[in-house]
Design a protein around this motif. Structure first.
Motif, PDB file in Angstrom:
ATOM      1  N   TRP A  74      33.714  40.959  31.502  1.00  0.00           N
ATOM      2  CA  TRP A  74      33.066  40.488  32.726  1.00  0.00           C
ATOM      3  C   TRP A  74      34.022  40.574  33.914  1.00  0.00           C
ATOM      4  O   TRP A  74      33.664  41.054  34.984  1.00  0.00           O
ATOM      5  CB  TRP A  74      32.570  39.059  32.524  1.00  0.00           C
ATOM      6  CG  TRP A  74      32.017  38.438  33.759  1.00  0.00           C
ATOM      7  CD1 TRP A  74      30.735  38.531  34.215  1.00  0.00           C
ATOM      8  CD2 TRP A  74      32.729  37.634  34.705  1.00  0.00           C
ATOM      9  NE1 TRP A  74      30.613  37.830  35.390  1.00  0.00           N
ATOM     10  CE2 TRP A  74      31.819  37.269  35.719  1.00  0.00           C
ATOM     11  CE3 TRP A  74      34.038  37.181  34.796  1.00  0.00           C
ATOM     12  CZ2 TRP A  74      32.191  36.472  36.802  1.00  0.00           C
ATOM     13  CZ3 TRP A  74      34.407  36.401  35.879  1.00  0.00           C
ATOM     14  CH2 TRP A  74      33.480  36.060  36.863  1.00  0.00           C
ATOM     15  N   ALA A  75      35.261  40.087  33.730  1.00  0.00           N
ATOM     16  CA  ALA A  75      36.241  40.103  34.814  1.00  0.00           C
ATOM     17  C   ALA A  75      36.539  41.527  35.259  1.00  0.00           C
ATOM     18  O   ALA A  75      36.629  41.813  36.463  1.00  0.00           O
ATOM     19  CB  ALA A  75      37.525  39.394  34.366  1.00  0.00           C
ATOM     20  N   CYS A  76      36.673  42.434  34.323  1.00  0.00           N
ATOM     21  CA  CYS A  76      36.937  43.836  34.651  1.00  0.00           C
ATOM     22  C   CYS A  76      35.761  44.446  35.422  1.00  0.00           C
ATOM     23  O   CYS A  76      35.961  45.126  36.430  1.00  0.00           O
ATOM     24  CB  CYS A  76      37.201  44.625  33.369  1.00  0.00           C
ATOM     25  SG  CYS A  76      37.597  46.362  33.659  1.00  0.00           S
ATOM     26  N   GLU A  77      34.552  44.185  34.965  1.00  0.00           N
ATOM     27  CA  GLU A  77      33.372  44.711  35.663  1.00  0.00           C
ATOM     28  C   GLU A  77      33.254  44.139  37.073  1.00  0.00           C
ATOM     29  O   GLU A  77      32.894  44.859  38.012  1.00  0.00           O
ATOM     30  CB  GLU A  77      32.113  44.407  34.846  1.00  0.00           C
ATOM     31  CG  GLU A  77      32.037  45.197  33.552  1.00  0.00           C
ATOM     32  CD  GLU A  77      31.018  44.651  32.564  1.00  0.00           C
ATOM     33  OE1 GLU A  77      30.251  43.727  32.924  1.00  0.00           O
ATOM     34  OE2 GLU A  77      30.993  45.141  31.427  1.00  0.00           O
ATOM     35  N   LYS A 104      45.673  42.354  43.767  1.00  0.00           N
ATOM     36  CA  LYS A 104      46.519  41.590  42.839  1.00  0.00           C
ATOM     37  C   LYS A 104      45.793  40.357  42.321  1.00  0.00           C
ATOM     38  O   LYS A 104      45.970  39.958  41.179  1.00  0.00           O
ATOM     39  CB  LYS A 104      47.834  41.202  43.504  1.00  0.00           C
ATOM     40  CG  LYS A 104      48.758  42.382  43.739  1.00  0.00           C
ATOM     41  CD  LYS A 104      50.050  41.942  44.391  1.00  0.00           C
ATOM     42  CE  LYS A 104      50.962  43.130  44.650  1.00  0.00           C
ATOM     43  NZ  LYS A 104      52.213  42.717  45.292  1.00  0.00           N
ATOM     44  N   LYS A 105      44.975  39.751  43.158  1.00  0.00           N
ATOM     45  CA  LYS A 105      44.220  38.577  42.720  1.00  0.00           C
ATOM     46  C   LYS A 105      43.156  38.979  41.694  1.00  0.00           C
ATOM     47  O   LYS A 105      42.924  38.266  40.722  1.00  0.00           O
ATOM     48  CB  LYS A 105      43.591  37.854  43.905  1.00  0.00           C
ATOM     49  CG  LYS A 105      43.051  36.484  43.526  1.00  0.00           C
ATOM     50  CD  LYS A 105      42.673  35.705  44.748  1.00  0.00           C
ATOM     51  CE  LYS A 105      43.348  34.367  44.688  1.00  0.00           C
ATOM     52  NZ  LYS A 105      43.005  33.494  45.798  1.00  0.00           N
ATOM     53  N   TRP A 106      42.514  40.131  41.900  1.00  0.00           N
ATOM     54  CA  TRP A 106      41.556  40.627  40.914  1.00  0.00           C
ATOM     55  C   TRP A 106      42.250  40.896  39.577  1.00  0.00           C
ATOM     56  O   TRP A 106      41.737  40.553  38.517  1.00  0.00           O
ATOM     57  CB  TRP A 106      40.847  41.881  41.416  1.00  0.00           C
ATOM     58  CG  TRP A 106      39.740  41.598  42.367  1.00  0.00           C
ATOM     59  CD1 TRP A 106      39.734  41.817  43.711  1.00  0.00           C
ATOM     60  CD2 TRP A 106      38.463  41.020  42.059  1.00  0.00           C
ATOM     61  NE1 TRP A 106      38.533  41.410  44.248  1.00  0.00           N
ATOM     62  CE2 TRP A 106      37.735  40.921  43.264  1.00  0.00           C
ATOM     63  CE3 TRP A 106      37.864  40.578  40.876  1.00  0.00           C
ATOM     64  CZ2 TRP A 106      36.446  40.405  43.320  1.00  0.00           C
ATOM     65  CZ3 TRP A 106      36.581  40.052  40.930  1.00  0.00           C
ATOM     66  CH2 TRP A 106      35.888  39.970  42.140  1.00  0.00           C
ATOM     67  N   ASP A 107      43.432  41.507  39.642  1.00  0.00           N
ATOM     68  CA  ASP A 107      44.180  41.767  38.410  1.00  0.00           C
ATOM     69  C   ASP A 107      44.599  40.454  37.742  1.00  0.00           C
ATOM     70  O   ASP A 107      44.600  40.345  36.518  1.00  0.00           O
ATOM     71  CB  ASP A 107      45.398  42.640  38.695  1.00  0.00           C
ATOM     72  CG  ASP A 107      45.017  44.068  39.054  1.00  0.00           C
ATOM     73  OD1 ASP A 107      43.856  44.480  38.813  1.00  0.00           O
ATOM     74  OD2 ASP A 107      45.880  44.790  39.595  1.00  0.00           O
ATOM     75  N   SER A 108      44.928  39.451  38.543  1.00  0.00           N
ATOM     76  CA  SER A 108      45.265  38.144  37.996  1.00  0.00           C
ATOM     77  C   SER A 108      44.068  37.508  37.289  1.00  0.00           C
ATOM     78  O   SER A 108      44.229  36.853  36.258  1.00  0.00           O
ATOM     79  CB  SER A 108      45.771  37.230  39.115  1.00  0.00           C
ATOM     80  OG  SER A 108      46.033  35.945  38.617  1.00  0.00           O
ATOM     81  N   LEU A 109      42.874  37.710  37.837  1.00  0.00           N
ATOM     82  CA  LEU A 109      41.658  37.209  37.179  1.00  0.00           C
ATOM     83  C   LEU A 109      41.523  37.816  35.786  1.00  0.00           C
ATOM     84  O   LEU A 109      41.239  37.108  34.813  1.00  0.00           O
ATOM     85  CB  LEU A 109      40.429  37.539  38.030  1.00  0.00           C
ATOM     86  CG  LEU A 109      39.069  37.260  37.388  1.00  0.00           C
ATOM     87  CD1 LEU A 109      38.835  35.765  37.228  1.00  0.00           C
ATOM     88  CD2 LEU A 109      37.956  37.879  38.224  1.00  0.00           C
ATOM     89  N   ILE A 110      41.750  39.110  35.681  1.00  0.00           N
ATOM     90  CA  ILE A 110      41.655  39.767  34.372  1.00  0.00           C
ATOM     91  C   ILE A 110      42.739  39.250  33.434  1.00  0.00           C
ATOM     92  O   ILE A 110      42.486  38.993  32.252  1.00  0.00           O
ATOM     93  CB  ILE A 110      41.725  41.301  34.519  1.00  0.00           C
ATOM     94  CG1 ILE A 110      40.534  41.804  35.349  1.00  0.00           C
ATOM     95  CG2 ILE A 110      41.743  41.979  33.147  1.00  0.00           C
ATOM     96  CD1 ILE A 110      40.626  43.259  35.754  1.00  0.00           C
TER      97      ILE A 110
END
Length: 107
Positions: free
Chosen positions: A80-83, A27-33
């Motif tokens: 970048w965030a997705c990668e 969820k934190k990774w998705d929040s970054l995107i």
């Protein structure tokens, strides 16, 4: 004015805590995107500085090494965030489609 009477800066970004996130911090990774998706298309220098500070304060723990996101455009930042997310979660999650239009519809 005494220090105790000064108003706090409530616009300062705070570390992000997401209730119910899993051990991989999906969820934190998705929040970054999502944060990247809300970035401006053509930022000025002040916007770049603010975004870097916001992202470092909220998401620094996601990265083991030092990191420098590309802040010259929303498109570059979202890609970048997705990668970064796909790389970090490669062993446990299906990769996201990092095509810009696809990400902007999802986030």
């Amino acid at each position: 004015i005494e220090k105790s009477m000064r108003l706090k800066d409530h616009s300062a970004p705070q570390p992000l805590v997401i209730e119910g996130d899993d051990q991989h911090q999906t969820k934190k990774w998705d929040s970054l995107i999502k944060t990247a998706a809300y970035y401006v298309d053509r930022p000025n220098l002040n916007q770049e500085r603010y975004q870097l500070r916001l992202m470092k304060q909220r998401y620094d723990e996601l990265f083991t090494d030092s990191w420098r996101p590309p802040l010259q455009s929303r498109r570059d930042l979202v890609a970048w965030a997705c990668e970064q997310r796909n790389s970090a979660l490669a062993e446990t999650h299906e990769p996201l489609n990092c095509a810009y239009n696809s990400l902007m519809m999802d986030f």
